[in-house]
Design an enzyme around this catalytic site. Structure first.
Site, PDB file in Angstrom:
ATOM      1  N   THR A  55       0.828  -1.213   0.000  1.00 35.86           N
ATOM      2  CA  THR A  55       0.000   0.000   0.000  1.00 35.86           C
ATOM      3  C   THR A  55       0.855   1.251   0.000  1.00 35.86           C
ATOM      4  O   THR A  55       0.437   2.298  -0.508  1.00 35.86           O
ATOM      5  CB  THR A  55      -0.933  -0.013   1.216  1.00 35.86           C
ATOM      6  OG1 THR A  55      -1.687  -1.227   1.196  1.00 35.86           O
ATOM      7  CG2 THR A  55      -1.883   1.158   1.213  1.00 35.86           C
ATOM      8  N   TYR A 143       6.241 -11.649   5.119  1.00 35.59           N
ATOM      9  CA  TYR A 143       5.100 -11.159   4.340  1.00 35.59           C
ATOM     10  C   TYR A 143       4.789 -12.198   3.275  1.00 35.59           C
ATOM     11  O   TYR A 143       5.528 -12.335   2.292  1.00 35.59           O
ATOM     12  CB  TYR A 143       5.462  -9.812   3.734  1.00 35.59           C
ATOM     13  CG  TYR A 143       4.355  -9.060   3.039  1.00 35.59           C
ATOM     14  CD1 TYR A 143       3.030  -9.487   3.054  1.00 35.59           C
ATOM     15  CD2 TYR A 143       4.640  -7.874   2.369  1.00 35.59           C
ATOM     16  CE1 TYR A 143       2.032  -8.768   2.416  1.00 35.59           C
ATOM     17  CE2 TYR A 143       3.656  -7.143   1.724  1.00 35.59           C
ATOM     18  CZ  TYR A 143       2.355  -7.593   1.748  1.00 35.59           C
ATOM     19  OH  TYR A 143       1.374  -6.879   1.105  1.00 35.59           O
ATOM     20  N   LYS A 171       2.675 -11.382   8.167  1.00 35.77           N
ATOM     21  CA  LYS A 171       1.542 -10.697   7.559  1.00 35.77           C
ATOM     22  C   LYS A 171       0.992 -11.662   6.517  1.00 35.77           C
ATOM     23  O   LYS A 171       1.648 -11.955   5.513  1.00 35.77           O
ATOM     24  CB  LYS A 171       1.939  -9.374   6.916  1.00 35.77           C
ATOM     25  CG  LYS A 171       0.737  -8.670   6.279  1.00 35.77           C
ATOM     26  CD  LYS A 171       1.118  -7.397   5.543  1.00 35.77           C
ATOM     27  CE  LYS A 171      -0.124  -6.815   4.869  1.00 35.77           C
ATOM     28  NZ  LYS A 171       0.194  -5.629   4.036  1.00 35.77           N
ATOM     29  N   VAL A 211      -2.957  -6.091   9.711  1.00 37.26           N
ATOM     30  CA  VAL A 211      -2.235  -5.027   9.015  1.00 37.26           C
ATOM     31  C   VAL A 211      -3.145  -4.620   7.863  1.00 37.26           C
ATOM     32  O   VAL A 211      -3.255  -5.326   6.874  1.00 37.26           O
ATOM     33  CB  VAL A 211      -0.867  -5.490   8.502  1.00 37.26           C
ATOM     34  CG1 VAL A 211      -0.192  -4.364   7.720  1.00 37.26           C
ATOM     35  CG2 VAL A 211       0.028  -5.951   9.650  1.00 37.26           C
TER      36      VAL A 211
END
Length: 301
Positions: A55, A143, A171, A211
């Site tokens: 993001t 991630y 995540k 998250v």
């Protein structure tokens, strides 16, 4: 009755925002805007901020911009929130350099994505993460987002990596809820939902929190979901999660990246965001109208 007593304290808090990276109208990094947005998010319930992730447009920001962003946000939030810096690249050496720079800039942890494009096998993937974890003193968040990287972090690899003292969290954007539960049941990694539709579901089976991209625009409403769950009001938590679903769908599953939809809404709300950097393009008017309708429905409820 509350549900928090058996839940270990998460390493970076429960409610984390995958913060957009504000740019000025000419596309330059807007550090003042980043500070104002960070303060806004933390004052509305975010325990932590993840910078320079998907993001945060990490592929189109420079190394110097990433470090400057951490420094500016640290100055803005002080000790009120944790800062996790995205440092993952397709190059182990470069990722190590970014991790060291994030540590120097004041981050509390680093987010390390699977190396993309080259699609390393699991043994090479494991070595990559271990090398990064060995390089600095910061805790590491793995991630897992195979839809973007082309490579899963398999459950067995996760469990082996969990043995490293500085690899502490995940995540999870795998969209594999079964695998997430398997790792949760066998290891001690703190699992953060990386897909907003899973925020409550993963938390309910022992996850650490989320998250969230959607938290850029409705931080208080998403925080209320896990607060209700922690207070023992599981039915209320479910209602709050369901109420947020139309906005989650509009922002994350309607054909545009969350960076684009998040910045579009933030700009309309008068909060710092600015343009996206190419190759991303801004949301069109029809998409923006749909986003605003979903936002207004949620915030008016």
């Amino acid at each position: 009755m509350t549900t928090t007593s058996a839940r270990p304290a998460p390493p970076f808090g429960r409610a984390l925002c995958a913060m957009v990276t504000p740019f000025s109208a000419d596309g330059a990094l807007d550090l003042d805007g980043a500070q104002r947005l960070a303060d806004h998010l933390v004052s509305r319930g975010c325990d932590g901020l993840v910078l320079s992730g998907t993001t945060g447009e990490s592929p189109t920001t420079s190394d110097a911009e990433k470090a400057a962003l951490v420094e500016a946000v640290r100055e803005a939030v002080g000790g009120r929130a944790s800062i996790v810096a995205g440092v993952g690249t397709f190059d182990t050496r470069h990722t190590v350099e970014l991790a060291l720079a994030a540590e120097k800039a004041g981050a509390d942890g680093v987010l390390v994505v699977s190396p993309y494009y080259s699609r390393p096998p699991q043994d090479a993937l494991e070595e990559h993460f271990r090398t990064v974890a060995d390089a600095s003193g910061l805790p590491v968040v793995l991630y897992d987002i195979p839809g973007r990287t082309g490579t899963r972090i398999e459950p067995g690899t996760m469990l082996r990596l969990a043995e490293h003292p500085r690899i502490v969290a995940v995540k999870d954007c795998s969209h594999d809820f079964l695998a997430a539960q398997k790792v949760l049941g066998q290891g001690e990694l703190a699992y953060y939902a990386g897909c907003d539709e899973h925020n409550l579901a993963l938390y309910a089976v022992g996850g650490a929190g989320y998250v969230s991209t959607v938290a850029n625009v409705v931080p208080s409403q998403l925080r209320a979901v896990i607060d209700a769950f922690d207070a023992g009001d599981t039915a209320g938590a479910a209602r709050l999660q369901q109420r947020a679903t139309p906005l989650i769908e509009s922002m994350m599953a309607a054909g545009l990246p969350g960076t684009v939809t998040g910045k579009a809404l933030l700009n309309e709300l008068g909060l710092p965001a600015g343009p996206v950097r190419p190759p991303l393009r801004p949301a069109g008017r029809a998409a923006l109208d749909g986003l605003l309708a979903a936002y207004e429905d949620l915030t008016a409820a």
